[in-house]
Design a protein around this motif. Structure first.
Motif, PDB file in Angstrom:
ATOM      1  N   GLU A   1      18.206  46.916 -20.500  1.00 50.40           N
ATOM      2  CA  GLU A   1      18.533  48.176 -21.174  1.00 50.40           C
ATOM      3  C   GLU A   1      17.292  49.053 -21.293  1.00 50.40           C
ATOM      4  N   ILE A   2      16.164  48.470 -21.689  1.00 53.97           N
ATOM      5  CA  ILE A   2      14.941  49.263 -21.814  1.00 53.97           C
ATOM      6  C   ILE A   2      14.531  49.822 -20.456  1.00 53.97           C
ATOM      7  N   ASP A   3      14.592  49.004 -19.430  1.00 56.66           N
ATOM      8  CA  ASP A   3      14.262  49.444 -18.073  1.00 56.66           C
ATOM      9  C   ASP A   3      15.157  50.610 -17.659  1.00 56.66           C
TER      10      ASP A   3
ATOM     11  N   LEU B   1      16.886  52.655 -19.578  1.00 53.16           N
ATOM     12  CA  LEU B   1      16.695  53.843 -20.412  1.00 53.16           C
ATOM     13  C   LEU B   1      15.559  54.716 -19.878  1.00 53.16           C
ATOM     14  N   HIS B   2      14.458  54.088 -19.488  1.00 54.61           N
ATOM     15  CA  HIS B   2      13.332  54.853 -18.927  1.00 54.61           C
ATOM     16  C   HIS B   2      13.776  55.649 -17.704  1.00 54.61           C
TER      17      HIS B   2
ATOM     18  N   LEU C   1      15.294  58.681 -24.688  1.00 54.32           N
ATOM     19  CA  LEU C   1      13.918  58.294 -25.002  1.00 54.32           C
ATOM     20  C   LEU C   1      13.774  57.873 -26.459  1.00 54.32           C
TER      21      LEU C   1
ATOM     22  N   ARG D   1      16.076  56.374 -28.138  1.00 50.82           N
ATOM     23  CA  ARG D   1      16.629  55.019 -28.164  1.00 50.82           C
ATOM     24  C   ARG D   1      15.605  54.013 -27.616  1.00 50.82           C
ATOM     25  N   THR D   2      14.871  54.408 -26.576  1.00 53.41           N
ATOM     26  CA  THR D   2      13.848  53.527 -26.017  1.00 53.41           C
ATOM     27  C   THR D   2      12.764  53.240 -27.051  1.00 53.41           C
TER      28      THR D   2
ATOM     29  N   ASP E   1       6.035  50.065 -23.750  1.00 56.60           N
ATOM     30  CA  ASP E   1       7.257  50.858 -23.548  1.00 56.60           C
ATOM     31  C   ASP E   1       7.318  52.037 -24.506  1.00 56.60           C
ATOM     32  N   GLU E   2       6.870  51.833 -25.738  1.00 56.71           N
ATOM     33  CA  GLU E   2       6.860  52.942 -26.691  1.00 56.71           C
ATOM     34  C   GLU E   2       5.925  54.053 -26.212  1.00 56.71           C
TER      35      GLU E   2
ATOM     36  N   ALA F   1       7.592  55.948 -23.335  1.00 50.05           N
ATOM     37  CA  ALA F   1       8.686  56.799 -23.796  1.00 50.05           C
ATOM     38  C   ALA F   1       8.160  58.009 -24.567  1.00 50.05           C
TER      39      ALA F   1
END
Length: 748
Positions: A694-696, A698-699, A718, A720-721, A733-734, A737
């Motif tokens: 999901e994180i992947d 979302l980016h 972003l 949501r990420t 990741d933060e 984003a």
């Protein structure tokens, strides 16, 4: 000519296009769940008219022109699924409670929920189950039952998150979301499209039940508890008092199989039983099994007990012979909620020809309930009584429990061997579907048995049971128990000196944590596994997995070193598929490091080494690497990967392929076409417990939205990420984003 459902789907897809929103954003705007909306848009489910209206209102469109095509689709909709029925059997001698039964049925029709409360043994569950059976025809999607274990001896009350996981599992949702809030939302969504009756038995308090209540829709819920759940808004209570003398006498007479005339003696029995149906049935069964007794004799014997339960239970216990008494005592130490005859045989070590007769005697004495042919459970009060007897004077209790735990392990291993798995060359003969059904049925008991093995220090069971459940856990990722079991199993394997076993368990633990997006925890488990001295096969797999975690943490050079180490190890042991994976991920990182030509060559080498589904990773890497220079070959590679994923029913890979088709099309300058693939990726991801993916996604989705000029949508993705990255402790990741969000806010 298209079908009514196809025409409706086309209209709904058009509404989604008009909205300009992602699947999740449109779901939020219309008040629907994204999982339900996904089913509506793909034709897997005909939506209720209220959902069509909500979608139309979300885009400012009049829903009335769709009414006719919706009505046709609803009438010709997909064939209904088989009716689910988890309800325990109804009591043949259910007696009285006419007023309470009528009230329960009325409240279910008007309020959609009822909470039945009363003291232990007063008949709450019997009333709830009886009402559910009477109303079954009005609930075509079935009856669900869950024991919340609020007052079960030896068991902790189910946490709402765990209870929701089991309820969703009953609806075939095998990959529930991680958080209790998301599970509750999905549960309400699933029930909103069904007409089902849910019985939540044995609740400890309102806080346990509140997240389990249905939302909008026509499903209803029956709750039982020893406590009055007055803080449950919208759930009216029905309190049960002990049976009045007339109903109590009637029930006692039916249980005894007599037309009772000794009024004085009957009154004494009723007073001793306190109007509690459980006690009355047991007293009646006692009299029925002693044809030489009168009611007066029974009353005299009951007076010898210290309390109504001691007297009734004690009398029923005394009627048993020595073998039956021993089984009864031993059943008090059995972990889990229910059991079959094979478990009882392991517990007692009785031969099969004797076992059945003993179980039947316990059922006849109302000391045991037969839920279905060959499946049994004890009432909580009787179970506590049996456990007390075992604690006071059953020298075989621990030895019997150890036999049961070894039995569960042997059964789990045997069933697991019939399941296809990459961890073995060939499965054993057997029915894989039946094996999975066994794990589904026994899951709660296996977990309780594992906890009992931990308490007893049975390291062999603790170390081996999670390995026997590996395939089941893989297909039910998101289970609340897996990480806990693997942690304890790894410790047990270390105590046993089984270094290879410990390494494999730690590798599984790392995989479970990585899938949940907890990368630093996954890395810790993998590195512990490496230090446990794994063989070359496992060492190669660990190098590959560590590389993936390092990649997702942003340490690309370290990731590449691990992928190359994995390739060397796989080559040493002759694993071409493993070499292919290592080459593909090496190519992926090389592309991220800006060396596109080298990445293309690594991806081509990966595809050449593998065949079938093992080519998917290499094909996706090749497609993305070629996107900027060769549109035809890039899309061919990505569509080949998607075709392999679909042919082999690999839903995770299908989602991954669609996401990177979106990336490639964005690079090629087709962002609107790309968005459709990103949306499809999230539709496929929705039921899967894969936070990392999901994180992947979302980016990449946010970047495509930015390229398409959909800045508000990109900002939502972003945000949501960032939320997920904070929750999981992922600063890389933060950071990514936040940087992307600054670009979008600056105007793209």
């Amino acid at each position: 000519m298209s079908s009514p459902q196809e025409r409706l789907v086309a209209q709904l897809v058009r509404i989604k296009e008009l909205s300009g929103l992602s699947l999740r954003a449109l779901a939020r705007e219309s008040g629907l769940s994204s999982s339900s909306l996904s089913r509506y848009l793909t034709g897997r489910l005909v939506p209720p008219w209220e959902a069509v209206v909500a979608l139309c209102r979300a885009v400012g469109r009049d829903p009335r022109p769709l009414r006719a095509v919706w009505a046709e689709a609803a009438q010709a909709g997909p064939a209904p699924a088989p009716r689910r029925n988890d309800l325990p059997a109804d009591l043949f001698d259910f007696t009285g409670r006419e007023a309470e039964l009528a009230l329960v049925e009325k409240l279910l029709r008007t309020a959609g929920a009822v909470a039945i409360d009363g003291m232990a043994g007063v008949g709450k569950t019997s009333l709830a189950v009886h009402a559910a059976h009477r109303l079954a025809s009005g609930y075509p999607d079935g009856g669900l039952y869950l024991d919340l274990q609020g007052f079960t001896p030896g068991q902790e009350p189910l946490e709402p998150q765990v209870a929701l996981g089991r309820l969703l599992g009953a609806l075939d949702v095998t990959h529930p979301p991680a958080s209790a809030a998301e599970r509750a939302a999905l549960w309400r969504s699933e029930l909103s499209r069904r007409r089902a009756l849910v019985v939540l038995d044995n609740a400890v308090n309102a806080e346990q039940v509140r997240p389990l209540l249905p939302g909008a829709g026509r499903s209803t819920v029956l709750i039982t508890s020893r406590h009055r759940l007055i803080s449950l808004d919208g759930v009216p209570p029905v309190s049960l008092a002990p049976l009045a003398d007339g109903d109590a006498a009637n029930l006692f007479g039916r249980a005894a199989g007599l037309d009772l005339a000794e009024e004085d003696a009957v009154g004494q029995v009723l007073r001793q039983c306190g109007g509690l149906p459980l006690a009355l049935r047991m007293a009646g069964a006692r009299l029925r099994h002693r044809p030489g007794w009168t009611v007066a004799v029974l009353a005299e014997r009951l007076r010898d007990g210290a309390s109504r339960f001691d007297s009734v239970f004690g009398m029923s216990f005394q009627q048993l012979d020595a073998v039956q008494r021993r089984m009864f005592r031993l059943l008090g130490v059995l972990p889990g909620t229910d059991f079959d005859a094979a478990v009882a045989g392991a517990l007692t070590d009785l031969p099969p020809h004797r076992l059945g007769a003993v179980l039947e005697e316990l059922v006849d004495a109302h000391l045991l309930q037969e839920l279905s042919p060959g499946r049994y459970r004890m009432h909580d009060l009787i179970r506590q009584y049996a456990a007390d007897l075992a604690a006071d004077g059953e020298p075989e209790a621990e030895a019997a429990l150890r036999r049961v735990l070894r039995h569960y392990l042997a059964q789990a291993v045997a069933h697991d061997r019939t399941l296809p798995s990459p961890y073995r060359k060939e499965p054993s003969p057997g029915d894989p579907a039946a094996a999975m059904a066994w794990f589904d049925l026994e899951y709660v008991n296996l977990i309780a048995g594992f906890d009992a093995a931990v308490r007893l220090g049975m390291d062999e069971v603790v170390a081996e049971l999670p390995q026997a459940m590996r395939v089941w856990f893989f297909r039910h990722r998101g289970s609340d128990d897996q990480a806990r079991l693997l942690e304890a199993a790894a410790v047990a394997a270390a105590r046993l000196g089984r270094d290879q076993e410990r390494a494999a368990l730690l590798a599984d633990l790392g995989y479970a944590r990585a899938a949940a997006g907890r990368l630093t925890e996954a890395l810790s488990a993998y590195e512990l596994a490496e230090r446990s001295g794994p063989d070359d096969d496992l060492a190669a797999g660990l190098a590959l997995r560590i590389g993936l975690v390092r990649r997702d943490l942003g340490d690309l050079e370290a990731a590449q070193a691990h992928f190359r180490r994995a390739r060397e190890l796989f080559e040493r042991i002759g694993r071409r598929a493993g070499q292919s994976q290592a080459l593909a991920f090496d190519g992926w990182v090389t592309l991220r490091l800006g060396r596109r030509g080298e990445a293309v060559e690594l991806a081509r080498a990966s595809v050449a080494l593998a065949d079938g589904p093992a080519q998917i990773t290499g094909l996706v890497t090749l497609g993305v690497a070629l996107a900027a220079q060769d549109r035809v070959e890039s899309l061919r590679a990505l569509h080949d990967a998607l075709r392999l994923s679909e042919q082999n029913n690999l839903q995770h890979n299908q989602a991954w392929c669609h996401n990177y088709l979106g990336v490639a099309l964005r690079v090629m300058g087709s962002p609107e076409e790309a968005l459709e693939h990103h949306r499809r990726a999230f539709e496929l991801l929705e039921p899967l417990a894969e936070v990392q993916m999901e994180i992947d996604f979302l980016h990449t989705y946010a970047e495509t939205c930015r390229a398409a000029g959909r800045y508000d949508e990109a900002l939502g993705l972003l945000d949501r990420t960032i939320e997920l990255a904070r929750e999981l402790g992922r600063p890389y990741d933060e950071k990514l984003a936040r940087a992307a969000r600054d670009i979008v806010r600056a105007g793209g």
